[in-house]
Design an enzyme around this catalytic site. Structure first.
Site, PDB file in Angstrom:
ATOM      1  N   SER A 161       0.812  -1.216   0.000  1.00  0.00           N
ATOM      2  CA  SER A 161       0.000   0.000   0.000  1.00  0.00           C
ATOM      3  C   SER A 161       0.850   1.271   0.000  1.00  0.00           C
ATOM      4  CB  SER A 161      -0.945   0.016   1.199  1.00  0.00           C
ATOM      5  OG  SER A 161      -0.226   0.186   2.398  1.00  0.00           O
ATOM      6  N   LYS A 175       0.998   4.509   6.826  1.00  0.00           N
ATOM      7  CA  LYS A 175       0.392   5.390   5.821  1.00  0.00           C
ATOM      8  C   LYS A 175       1.006   6.779   5.934  1.00  0.00           C
ATOM      9  CE  LYS A 175      -2.738   2.240   4.837  1.00  0.00           C
ATOM     10  NZ  LYS A 175      -2.298   1.232   3.949  1.00  0.00           N
TER      11      LYS A 175
END
Length: 165
Positions: A38, A86
């Protein structure tokens, strides 16, 4: 043959090293393995055989001293046994233009908006909403492994996503 005093000395040294290591890893910095794609190409690029290992700085946790563009490790809001990595896109009080619609979101106090660098394979704030800053476990500052990727993690701020407040 070793005497009991020798073994007692070894045990005390091991205990001391363990306590110091635990304190450093809890309060100052730790090393963490990044799995998944990701955050590709920042971490685990497609053609890399090795998983990335990173340095996680924890001084930022004292006053939640984060900035837009920082890469953070945090506990999942839906499953506290999972850790996610993230990039912070917006901070408390920011207005954010959602990329998949024409909506604008105000980030509440004590929260941030996080997204993965690889939009196609990232479950992030676009699906779960703003993340509480209290779930943050540290800021990723450097890639430590593999050797050909050692270096500082760049802060990337997508200014085009922020709306004027």
């Amino acid at each position: 043959m070793a005497t009991p005093n020798y073994w007692w000395g070894v045990a005390k040294k091991c205990f001391t090293v363990g306590i110091i290591s635990l304190t450093v890893s809890d309060r100052f910095a730790s090393v963490s393995r990044i799995s998944g794609h990701s955050m590709s190409p920042t971490f685990n690029p497609a053609r890399s055989y090795f998983k990335d290992y990173v340095l996680v700085e924890k001084f930022c946790l004292k006053n939640y001293n984060f900035s837009r563009g920082d890469v953070i490790i945090f506990l999942s809001p839906s499953n506290h046994k999972e850790r996610h990595v993230k990039r912070i896109i917006a901070m408390p009080g920011d207005w954010l233009n959602l990329s998949d619609s024409h909506d604008t979101v105000n980030i509440p106090q004590g929260h941030c908006w996080v997204e993965g660098d690889d939009v196609a394979s990232s479950a992030d704030s676009r699906s779960s909403g703003p993340v509480p800053l209290g779930l943050a476990q540290g800021r990723v500052t450097h890639i430590l492994w593999p050797p050909h990727r050692i270096g500082k993690v760049e802060r990337v701020v997508p200014h085009h996503r922020l709306a004027l407040s």
